[in-house]
Design a protein around this motif. Structure first.
Motif, mmCIF file in Angstrom:
data_model
loop_
_atom_site.group_PDB
_atom_site.id
_atom_site.type_symbol
_atom_site.label_atom_id
_atom_site.label_comp_id
_atom_site.label_asym_id
_atom_site.label_seq_id
_atom_site.Cartn_x
_atom_site.Cartn_y
_atom_site.Cartn_z
ATOM 1 N N LEU A 40 -2.887 44.439 -18.586
ATOM 2 C CA LEU A 40 -3.975 43.839 -19.045
ATOM 3 C C LEU A 40 -2.550 43.815 -20.131
ATOM 4 O O LEU A 40 -2.403 42.692 -20.890
ATOM 5 C CB LEU A 40 -5.294 44.222 -19.673
ATOM 6 C CG LEU A 40 -6.395 43.692 -18.724
ATOM 7 C CD1 LEU A 40 -7.651 44.061 -19.601
ATOM 8 C CD2 LEU A 40 -6.200 41.968 -18.281
ATOM 9 N N VAL A 41 -2.408 45.218 -20.850
ATOM 10 C CA VAL A 41 -1.022 44.931 -21.101
ATOM 11 C C VAL A 41 -0.244 44.750 -21.170
ATOM 12 O O VAL A 41 0.607 43.475 -22.199
ATOM 13 C CB VAL A 41 -0.770 47.216 -21.931
ATOM 14 C CG1 VAL A 41 0.325 46.830 -22.428
ATOM 15 C CG2 VAL A 41 -1.891 47.355 -22.620
ATOM 16 N N GLY A 58 -1.118 48.479 -31.035
ATOM 17 C CA GLY A 58 -1.746 48.082 -30.530
ATOM 18 C C GLY A 58 -1.891 46.927 -30.415
ATOM 19 O O GLY A 58 -1.889 45.884 -30.857
ATOM 20 N N THR A 59 -2.321 46.102 -29.018
ATOM 21 C CA THR A 59 -1.231 44.856 -28.090
ATOM 22 C C THR A 59 -2.472 44.087 -28.564
ATOM 23 O O THR A 59 -2.429 43.067 -28.912
ATOM 24 C CB THR A 59 -1.440 45.258 -26.559
ATOM 25 O OG1 THR A 59 -0.744 46.456 -26.188
ATOM 26 C CG2 THR A 59 -0.872 44.301 -26.047
ATOM 27 N N LEU A 60 -3.569 44.137 -28.050
ATOM 28 C CA LEU A 60 -4.962 43.546 -28.904
ATOM 29 C C LEU A 60 -4.627 42.464 -30.353
ATOM 30 O O LEU A 60 -4.644 41.653 -30.503
ATOM 31 C CB LEU A 60 -6.123 43.839 -28.767
ATOM 32 C CG LEU A 60 -7.197 42.408 -27.997
ATOM 33 C CD1 LEU A 60 -6.733 41.251 -27.434
ATOM 34 C CD2 LEU A 60 -8.434 43.170 -28.207
ATOM 35 N N ILE A 86 -6.306 48.929 -14.509
ATOM 36 C CA ILE A 86 -6.564 47.869 -14.914
ATOM 37 C C ILE A 86 -6.011 47.434 -16.786
ATOM 38 O O ILE A 86 -5.908 46.173 -17.175
ATOM 39 C CB ILE A 86 -8.318 47.643 -14.886
ATOM 40 C CG1 ILE A 86 -8.635 47.259 -13.230
ATOM 41 C CG2 ILE A 86 -8.912 46.433 -15.322
ATOM 42 C CD1 ILE A 86 -10.450 47.703 -13.254
ATOM 43 N N TYR A 87 -6.638 48.678 -17.209
ATOM 44 C CA TYR A 87 -5.538 48.461 -18.969
ATOM 45 C C TYR A 87 -4.172 48.687 -18.752
ATOM 46 O O TYR A 87 -3.781 47.078 -19.120
ATOM 47 C CB TYR A 87 -6.300 49.778 -19.724
ATOM 48 C CG TYR A 87 -5.846 49.648 -21.263
ATOM 49 C CD1 TYR A 87 -6.244 49.047 -21.759
ATOM 50 C CD2 TYR A 87 -4.382 50.249 -20.742
ATOM 51 C CE1 TYR A 87 -5.539 48.887 -23.258
ATOM 52 C CE2 TYR A 87 -4.245 50.198 -22.834
ATOM 53 C CZ TYR A 87 -4.913 49.931 -23.682
ATOM 54 O OH TYR A 87 -4.170 49.909 -24.521
ATOM 55 N N SER A 88 -3.304 48.756 -17.921
ATOM 56 C CA SER A 88 -2.453 48.892 -17.770
ATOM 57 C C SER A 88 -1.782 47.388 -17.344
ATOM 58 O O SER A 88 -0.602 47.055 -18.129
ATOM 59 C CB SER A 88 -1.449 49.706 -16.727
ATOM 60 O OG SER A 88 -1.821 51.423 -17.828
ATOM 61 N N THR A 125 -9.436 52.492 -14.295
ATOM 62 C CA THR A 125 -9.064 52.081 -15.252
ATOM 63 C C THR A 125 -8.551 52.440 -16.657
ATOM 64 O O THR A 125 -7.993 50.854 -16.793
ATOM 65 C CB THR A 125 -10.821 52.921 -16.172
ATOM 66 O OG1 THR A 125 -11.754 53.092 -16.089
ATOM 67 C CG2 THR A 125 -10.616 52.783 -17.718
ATOM 68 N N PHE A 126 -7.422 53.225 -15.760
ATOM 69 C CA PHE A 126 -5.831 53.590 -16.642
ATOM 70 C C PHE A 126 -5.608 51.630 -15.900
ATOM 71 O O PHE A 126 -4.607 51.317 -16.552
ATOM 72 C CB PHE A 126 -5.738 54.139 -15.711
ATOM 73 C CG PHE A 126 -4.355 54.371 -16.667
ATOM 74 C CD1 PHE A 126 -3.937 54.721 -17.632
ATOM 75 C CD2 PHE A 126 -2.989 54.681 -15.734
ATOM 76 C CE1 PHE A 126 -2.444 54.639 -19.361
ATOM 77 C CE2 PHE A 126 -1.556 55.108 -16.566
ATOM 78 C CZ PHE A 126 -1.751 55.229 -18.193
#
Length: 72
Positions: A16-17, A46-48, A12-14, A9-10
């Motif tokens: 995407l960021v 917050g990137t999004l 994939i999140y990284s 999860t970490f």
């Protein structure tokens, strides 16, 4: 098992960021704005949220010249 799920999860999140920040940088540069000036606030908000704000308030694209070859 739980640590593997957390790591996946970490990761994939990284990814995407990083993708969002790189895209924002290149989009800003293509529109005539210094990319780092946009990427730093995008990351800090917050990137999004930063990407959404960039999409709303970004300037129009710079017109690029079209080279035409004249046949003699």
């Amino acid at each position: 098992m739980a640590s593997l799920l957390f790591f996946a999860t970490f990761a994939i999140y990284s990814l995407l960021v990083v993708f969002m920040l790189v895209w924002t940088y290149h989009d800003a540069e293509s529109r005539g704005v210094m990319g780092w000036v946009i990427v730093i606030p995008t990351f800090m908000t917050g990137t999004l949220l930063g990407v959404i704000l960039w999409l709303i308030f970004r300037p129009a694209p710079k017109p690029e010249p079209v080279w035409v070859r004249v046949q003699e």
